[in-house]
Design a protein around this motif. Structure first.
Motif, short mmCIF file in Angstrom:
data_model
loop_
_atom_site.label_atom_id
_atom_site.label_comp_id
_atom_site.label_asym_id
_atom_site.label_seq_id
_atom_site.Cartn_x
_atom_site.Cartn_y
_atom_site.Cartn_z
N ALA A 172 0.41 -1.43 -0.03
CA ALA A 172 -0.52 0.18 -0.05
C ALA A 172 0.49 1.83 0.05
CB ALA A 172 -1.05 0.39 1.35
N PHE A 173 2.19 1.53 0.75
CA PHE A 173 2.99 2.86 0.65
C PHE A 173 3.48 2.87 -0.86
CE2 PHE A 173 7.74 3.67 0.15
CZ PHE A 173 7.30 5.20 0.95
N GLY A 174 3.99 1.36 -1.67
CA GLY A 174 4.01 1.87 -3.31
C GLY A 174 3.03 2.23 -3.75
N ALA A 175 1.94 2.36 -3.17
CA ALA A 175 0.98 2.54 -4.23
C ALA A 175 0.49 3.81 -4.33
CB ALA A 175 -0.47 1.60 -4.00
N ALA A 176 0.51 3.75 -2.31
CA ALA A 176 0.59 5.36 -2.54
C ALA A 176 1.30 6.32 -3.30
CB ALA A 176 -0.21 5.84 -1.06
N HIS A 177 2.81 6.03 -3.44
CA HIS A 177 3.61 6.95 -4.01
C HIS A 177 4.46 6.77 -4.75
CE1 HIS A 177 3.44 7.62 0.73
NE2 HIS A 177 3.83 7.77 1.42
N PRO A 178 3.18 6.64 -5.87
CA PRO A 178 3.94 6.67 -7.35
C PRO A 178 5.15 7.04 -8.13
CG PRO A 178 2.29 7.34 -7.42
CD PRO A 178 2.17 7.43 -5.98
N TRP A 179 5.05 8.48 -6.97
CA TRP A 179 6.69 9.21 -7.71
C TRP A 179 8.09 8.55 -7.41
CZ3 TRP A 179 2.85 10.75 -3.75
CH2 TRP A 179 2.76 10.07 -2.90
N LEU A 180 8.18 7.53 -6.15
CA LEU A 180 8.57 7.40 -5.75
C LEU A 180 9.46 5.96 -6.73
CD1 LEU A 180 8.43 7.61 -1.50
CD2 LEU A 180 9.74 9.10 -3.19
N GLN A 181 8.49 5.39 -7.32
CA GLN A 181 8.87 4.01 -8.51
C GLN A 181 10.69 3.92 -8.84
OE1 GLN A 181 5.74 2.55 -10.92
NE2 GLN A 181 6.71 1.17 -11.75
N ALA A 182 10.49 5.20 -10.29
CA ALA A 182 11.57 4.64 -10.69
C ALA A 182 12.87 4.83 -9.56
CB ALA A 182 11.93 6.23 -11.46
N ALA A 183 13.08 5.42 -8.39
CA ALA A 183 14.28 5.31 -7.12
C ALA A 183 14.30 4.68 -6.37
CB ALA A 183 14.07 6.51 -6.02
N ALA A 184 12.56 2.93 -6.68
CA ALA A 184 13.13 2.01 -5.88
C ALA A 184 13.97 1.39 -6.87
CB ALA A 184 12.01 1.89 -5.30
N GLU A 185 12.98 1.59 -8.18
CA GLU A 185 13.51 0.46 -9.17
C GLU A 185 14.73 0.34 -9.26
OE1 GLU A 185 11.16 1.01 -12.57
OE2 GLU A 185 9.71 -0.39 -11.79
N LYS A 186 15.40 1.75 -8.96
CA LYS A 186 16.84 1.98 -9.56
C LYS A 186 18.11 1.26 -8.19
CE LYS A 186 20.81 4.34 -11.37
NZ LYS A 186 20.93 3.86 -12.39
N ASN A 187 17.32 1.30 -7.31
CA ASN A 187 18.10 0.95 -6.05
C ASN A 187 18.51 -1.01 -6.35
OD1 ASN A 187 19.16 3.30 -5.02
ND2 ASN A 187 17.34 3.05 -3.50
#
Length: 364
Positions: A172-187
């Motif tokens: 749910a945290f990931g779904a509510a914060h889509p603007w963080l997806q690119a950074a999470a995928e980079k890591n």
């Protein structure tokens, strides 16, 4: 997330963190940022969220709890002197005290190659103000601001019934914060190296270098290893194997990293640490870090230090990145709490950091 482990007291242990800082400076930033206003994210709220996410406490840092002290020097190349008047960037040798740690709030956690690794440094130039820096091995921070951080820590809350986080809450945290997806995928796609010695450590936040004429240059930086990089060994294991490998490496020969400054390009987001900068940005090799000794935190030179990223010398100033104030305030509160608590022995004991007898005889 790091696995659950048991320390000398038999207590259950778990996850997460950052680490340390001095009061007046941090409080000033907190007040200016409105943190102390009603309904805002406060230091105590963040500490409570870390506790609920499994931070051990009890005299240890609330995050990056398992670590060792290191000492050495930094030799500036002189290449950064044109953009910063900081003493460390002049051509001189500066003593350094540092710390390697795992990014979990558990001081006895079993080493896992996927756990975030950190390098923290205190640069102490002669006759000039010191500089402290705290870096992690993921290349980008998947948090944009204070609220993101609070939401993330809340999503990591441990369920007392299972001893684990709730996967639905994490999702749910990931779904509510889509603007963080690119950074999470980079890591997620970063190279996991064999240990501390061959890893790259990133500033995560941006800072402004100030030149002699007052010009300001926005940068992030990374400590890039001189040692050959090898992938993590799937067959390696043992509760403390990453630290044992680091200790053996330093006793074998000094370890080195280049400090590589990345200058912000015209389209790079300076004040948002979750944004990935362009691959073609200008870089400056500012000098070489050499670490030549390692000690346990039980009496080691880094034990009482806080590696607050806002302890900056003339020539380096903070950007408007809100996570910098968050880190500084959290470090301050963590330091205050652990200073008043009785602490158990470290997982990495003084005996473990000693050079083998044969090596000691050879050097003498």
């Amino acid at each position: 997330m790091a696995a659950k482990s048991t320390g000398p007291s038999g207590s259950a242990l778990r996850w997460l963190g950052v680490a340390a800082a001095p009061a007046a400076l941090a409080l000033g930033f907190l007040w200016a940022g409105g943190w102390l206003s009603p309904n805002r994210v406060t230091q105590d709220r963040l500490m409570a969220e870390l506790h609920d996410a499994g931070s051990y406490g009890q005299g240890f840092r609330r995050a990056h709890s398992k670590g060792v002290c290191v000492t050495g020097r930094f030799d500036a190349s002189g290449a950064a002197a044109s953009v910063s008047k900081a003493a460390i960037f002049q051509e001189q040798s500066v003593p350094v005290v540092g710390r390697f740690a795992l990014g979990a709030g558990q001081p006895y956690v079993t080493d896992n190659p996927a756990t975030v690794r950190s390098m923290a440094l205190r640069f102490m130039p002669k006759d000039a103000p010191e500089w402290r820096a705290a870096m992690n091995n993921p290349p980008v921070l998947p948090l944009r601001d204070v609220q993101d951080a609070s939401d993330f820590f809340s999503s990591q809350r441990i369920d007392p019934a299972t001893g684990k986080t709730d996967p639905a809450r994490v999702k749910a945290f990931g779904a509510a914060h889509p603007w963080l997806q690119a950074a999470a995928e980079k890591n997620a796609h970063r190279v996991i190296t064999s240990g501390f010695a061959d890893d790259t450590y990133h500033s995560l936040n941006s800072f402004l270098l100030v030149g002699e004429t007052g010009t300001k240059t926005a940068v992030r930086w990374a400590m890039v290893p001189v040692q050959p990089v090898a992938p993590a060994d799937a067959a390696a294991g043992g509760r403390d194997y990453l630290f044992q490998r680091l200790i053996a490496d330093i006793h074998d020969h000094p370890l080195q990293w280049h400090m590589v400054l990345t200058v912000a390009g015209p389209h790079d987001a300076v004040n948002d640490p979750s944004q990935i900068w362009a691959d073609g940005d200008q870089t400056i090799d500012a000098g070489t870090l050499t670490l030549s000794a390692v000690e346990s935190e039980d009496g080691g030179p880094c034990t009482g230090l806080t590696f607050d990223p806002l302890i900056l010398p003339p020539g380096i100033v903070a950007s408007a990145d809100p996570i910098l104030q968050l880190r500084s305030g959290a470090y301050m509160r963590s330091f205050s709490l652990r200073s008043g608590e009785k602490r158990e022995p470290s997982a990495i004991t003084p005996a473990m950091t000693q050079a083998p007898a044969a090596e000691s005889e050879k050097k003498s």
